[in-house]
Design a protein around this motif. Structure first.
Motif, PDB file in Angstrom:
ATOM      1  N   SER A  84       0.840  -1.203   0.000  1.00 53.08           N
ATOM      2  CA  SER A  84       0.000   0.000   0.000  1.00 53.08           C
ATOM      3  C   SER A  84       0.875   1.253   0.000  1.00 53.08           C
ATOM      4  O   SER A  84       0.847   2.062   0.928  1.00 53.08           O
ATOM      5  CB  SER A  84      -0.935  -0.006   1.210  1.00 53.08           C
ATOM      6  OG  SER A  84      -0.184  -0.147   2.406  1.00 53.08           O
ATOM      7  N   ARG A  86       2.364   4.385  -2.903  1.00 54.45           N
ATOM      8  CA  ARG A  86       1.992   5.018  -4.167  1.00 54.45           C
ATOM      9  C   ARG A  86       2.921   4.578  -5.293  1.00 54.45           C
ATOM     10  O   ARG A  86       4.111   4.344  -5.089  1.00 54.45           O
ATOM     11  CB  ARG A  86       2.031   6.532  -4.028  1.00 54.45           C
ATOM     12  CG  ARG A  86       0.983   7.089  -3.072  1.00 54.45           C
ATOM     13  CD  ARG A  86       1.072   8.605  -3.016  1.00 54.45           C
ATOM     14  NE  ARG A  86       0.045   9.160  -2.120  1.00 54.45           N
ATOM     15  CZ  ARG A  86      -0.112  10.461  -1.895  1.00 54.45           C
ATOM     16  NH1 ARG A  86       0.713  11.334  -2.485  1.00 54.45           N
ATOM     17  NH2 ARG A  86      -1.062  10.878  -1.091  1.00 54.45           N
ATOM     18  N   SER A  87       2.315   4.481  -6.493  1.00 48.55           N
ATOM     19  CA  SER A  87       3.050   4.239  -7.746  1.00 48.55           C
ATOM     20  C   SER A  87       3.908   2.979  -7.665  1.00 48.55           C
ATOM     21  O   SER A  87       5.119   3.013  -7.921  1.00 48.55           O
ATOM     22  CB  SER A  87       3.916   5.457  -8.090  1.00 48.55           C
ATOM     23  OG  SER A  87       3.115   6.623  -8.198  1.00 48.55           O
ATOM     24  N   GLN A  88       3.279   1.879  -7.306  1.00 52.08           N
ATOM     25  CA  GLN A  88       3.969   0.595  -7.247  1.00 52.08           C
ATOM     26  C   GLN A  88       3.429  -0.330  -8.338  1.00 52.08           C
ATOM     27  O   GLN A  88       2.249  -0.268  -8.699  1.00 52.08           O
ATOM     28  CB  GLN A  88       3.771  -0.060  -5.875  1.00 52.08           C
ATOM     29  CG  GLN A  88       4.325   0.744  -4.716  1.00 52.08           C
ATOM     30  CD  GLN A  88       5.844   0.807  -4.739  1.00 52.08           C
ATOM     31  OE1 GLN A  88       6.521  -0.202  -4.897  1.00 52.08           O
ATOM     32  NE2 GLN A  88       6.376   2.009  -4.579  1.00 52.08           N
ATOM     33  N   ASP A 120      -4.626   0.809  -8.063  1.00 51.17           N
ATOM     34  CA  ASP A 120      -5.481   0.882  -9.244  1.00 51.17           C
ATOM     35  C   ASP A 120      -6.292  -0.407  -9.413  1.00 51.17           C
ATOM     36  O   ASP A 120      -7.451  -0.382  -9.787  1.00 51.17           O
ATOM     37  CB  ASP A 120      -4.621   1.072 -10.496  1.00 51.17           C
ATOM     38  CG  ASP A 120      -4.139   2.496 -10.639  1.00 51.17           C
ATOM     39  OD1 ASP A 120      -4.815   3.399 -10.138  1.00 51.17           O
ATOM     40  OD2 ASP A 120      -3.076   2.713 -11.242  1.00 51.17           O
ATOM     41  N   THR A 249      -0.551   0.427  -8.146  1.00 57.45           N
ATOM     42  CA  THR A 249      -1.136   1.492  -7.333  1.00 57.45           C
ATOM     43  C   THR A 249      -0.833   2.830  -7.989  1.00 57.45           C
ATOM     44  O   THR A 249       0.106   2.957  -8.770  1.00 57.45           O
ATOM     45  CB  THR A 249      -0.585   1.476  -5.905  1.00 57.45           C
ATOM     46  OG1 THR A 249       0.844   1.667  -5.948  1.00 57.45           O
ATOM     47  CG2 THR A 249      -0.874   0.148  -5.224  1.00 57.45           C
ATOM     48  N   GLY A 250      -1.626   3.852  -7.651  1.00 56.50           N
ATOM     49  CA  GLY A 250      -1.424   5.186  -8.190  1.00 56.50           C
ATOM     50  C   GLY A 250      -1.315   6.198  -7.074  1.00 56.50           C
ATOM     51  O   GLY A 250      -0.542   6.036  -6.132  1.00 56.50           O
ATOM     52  N   GLY A 251      -2.133   7.279  -7.181  1.00 56.88           N
ATOM     53  CA  GLY A 251      -2.172   8.249  -6.092  1.00 56.88           C
ATOM     54  C   GLY A 251      -2.769   7.657  -4.837  1.00 56.88           C
ATOM     55  O   GLY A 251      -2.391   8.030  -3.723  1.00 56.88           O
ATOM     56  N   LEU A 252      -3.701   6.733  -4.999  1.00 60.23           N
ATOM     57  CA  LEU A 252      -4.225   5.940  -3.885  1.00 60.23           C
ATOM     58  C   LEU A 252      -3.561   4.574  -3.917  1.00 60.23           C
ATOM     59  O   LEU A 252      -3.068   4.128  -4.956  1.00 60.23           O
ATOM     60  CB  LEU A 252      -5.742   5.806  -3.983  1.00 60.23           C
ATOM     61  CG  LEU A 252      -6.524   7.120  -3.961  1.00 60.23           C
ATOM     62  CD1 LEU A 252      -7.997   6.855  -4.195  1.00 60.23           C
ATOM     63  CD2 LEU A 252      -6.319   7.859  -2.645  1.00 60.23           C
ATOM     64  N   ALA A 253      -3.566   3.880  -2.807  1.00 64.25           N
ATOM     65  CA  ALA A 253      -2.812   2.620  -2.738  1.00 64.25           C
ATOM     66  C   ALA A 253      -3.558   1.611  -1.884  1.00 64.25           C
ATOM     67  O   ALA A 253      -4.180   1.962  -0.880  1.00 64.25           O
ATOM     68  CB  ALA A 253      -1.413   2.858  -2.160  1.00 64.25           C
TER      69      ALA A 253
END
Length: 510
Positions: A84, A86-88, A120, A249-253
């Protein structure tokens, strides 16, 4: 020109013949497939394309027959595709290609996060190449195959997420992120798979050019509680490819955890599934056979060395050093019967005390009745009420005597069985039977103790405490009498229930 006109009727005849033949062949195929259409296909588990806990990862962090990349973290119980953060991006893929005509995949995963919405999502792939990294849920775009997407973020703001989307690609389409793939979806269903009490289970079946997705919503521990999600008919996917699971994941995770991936080969009914030996190459067979022979030789050498070092143990069977299954079961039966015997003895003593208290209460009330009957002429109604109470008490006393007699009989039976052979008795059923007896006797004891505390006091004190006015007072009020009758009714009902259960248990016991 004339030659063409003369050949045209023959050509028409040939074409009509071929069309009729193909039609009859199609009808024959339909008739032959009709009886077997209702039969389920044969399923065979393929361990080389699967993984599950509790020993999922090896000591070096790798997954047998699988590769992982990106932020994927294998552990003993699961594979965390993305944490959890960001950006993974992360993914796991099979090392070897799958060449099954029909297959069934069962995926167990969790998607959990602190936010109300997540991002995402997670994807299950079957593609001709390993898309180890890319923008589509952590895997590469322009894939050739099919992807089942568990999309948790609403990019198009249409409030149609979380959703499960089936998207096919021939290697030329770019995934439509802005619309959540809705313009390319072959099938979809709205399912909330985030933060569920139990893991989500997805069953993906590709059989006879039909892709079916079933989902377990994670609200129940029942592993087979699947419901229909979507179905795609006439879907042609590559025969050979790699299975993979990716997440991003993006801005939310969210945490995207995969607990297991199980693959089954499906074979049509009536067809013999290929044998396992036929699929193993000869080189691997020879290698495994050589390793087995070497292991067998080392084992024989160790046995010989042990026999030389321990000549006293030589020839003694190993089974004699341990307790056999039959001995252990007999020992457990006798231990259980011994405990039951002690419990019944204790219950017998308590029941004897209860009977003594009940006799004293009955005698005290009888004396009061006799005194009131000789001195009271107008108190005839109260005497009748007390007489009915005495009769009820005597019935209860008789019932308790019967209960004690049956308890003694049970005690004698258990003792006799304990001295004999215990092979015919079921330990669980016997213990359950006497546990029921114990519970009923405890209930009887509590009710009778309350009754004894209320009636076992000194009768002389009751006479003194009776009011002088009216002239012929009653030592037992209407409220007390009603309470007493209710208690006796409850006791009688408990006895009837216990007697019926005892008779049924006695039949089962013998």
């Amino acid at each position: 020109m004339a030659v063409c006109e003369t050949q045209r009727p023959a050509l028409y005849f040939i074409l009509s013949f071929l069309a009729a033949a193909s039609f009859h062949r199609g009808v024959a195929d339909v008739t032959t497939d009709a009886p077997s259409s209702g039969e389920p296909p044969h399923r065979r588990f393929e361990y080389k394309y699967s993984f599950k806990g509790p020993h999922l990862a090896q000591s070096d962090g790798s997954i047998p027959f699988w590769i992982h990349s990106g932020s994927a973290i294998p552990s003993a119980d699961q594979v965390r595709i993305t944490p959890s953060l960001r950006s993974q991006r992360g993914s796991v893929w099979t090392k070897n290609k799958v060449n099954f005509d029909h297959w069934e995949a069962e995926v167990t995963f969790r998607v959990s996060g602190r936010g109300r919405t997540g991002a995402d999502g997670l994807a299950v792939w079957f593609t001709t190449a390993q898309g180890v990294d890319g923008p589509v849920y952590g895997a590469a775009d322009l894939w050739n195959g099919v992807g089942i997407f568990f999309d948790s973020f609403d990019n198009d703001a249409k409030k149609n997420n979380p959703a499960i989307i089936v998207v096919g690609n021939n290697g030329n389409l770019v995934y439509d992120h802005q619309n959540d793939g809705s313009t390319q979806a072959l099938g979809t269903c709205l399912r909330d798979f985030r933060n569920k009490p139990y893991p989500i289970r997805a069953k993906i079946i590709y059989y006879k050019k039909t892709l079916t997705v079933m989902i377990n919503n994670g609200f129940t521990p029942d592993k087979e509680d699947y419901e229909f999600c979507t179905k795609v008919d006439n879907m042609i996917i590559p025969k050979e490819g790699f299975f993979g699971i990716s997440a991003a994941t993006g801005g939310l995770a969210d945490d995207h955890d995969v607990l297991s991936f199980l693959l089954f080969r499906l074979t049509e009914p009536g067809q013999q599934p290929p044998s396992v030996d036929a699929e193993i190459p000869k080189e691997e067979k020879d290698k495994y056979q050589e390793e087995f022979e070497n292991f067998q030789q080392e084992l024989d050498k160790k046995k010989e060395e042990f026999q030389k070092e321990h000549p006293d143990v030589q020839g003694e069977p190993i089974e004699d050093l341990y307790e056999s299954v039959n001995d252990r079961e007999i020992r457990q039966v006798f231990e259980g019967q011994n405990r039951i015997h002690l419990e019944i003895k204790q219950l017998n003593r308590q029941l004897a005390m209860i009977l003594d208290e009940q006799r004293r209460s009955v005698s005290a009330i009888t004396d009061e009745i006799n005194k009131k009957a000789t001195t009271a002429g107008s108190g005839q109604l109260e005497s009748q009420q007390l007489s009915s109470v005495i009769a009820t008490q005597q019935e209860v006393l008789k019932s308790l005597n019967d209960l004690r007699t049956s308890l003694l009989n049970s005690l004698n039976q258990v003792g006799s069985v304990q001295q004999g052979n215990a092979g015919g008795l079921g330990t669980y059923e016997t213990i359950q039977h006497f546990n029921d007896i114990k519970e009923h006797l405890h209930a009887v004891k509590r009710d009778v103790e309350n009754l004894a505390q209320r009636n076992a006091q000194n009768p002389a004190e009751k006479v003194v405490k009776c009011p002088e006015v009216p002239p012929m007072p009653s030592c037992l009020s209407t409220v007390h009498f009603a309470v007493f009758v209710v208690i006796q009714s409850v006791l009688f009902f408990c006895y009837v229930v216990y007697k019926s259960q005892q008779e049924a248990a006695a039949k089962k016991f013998f």
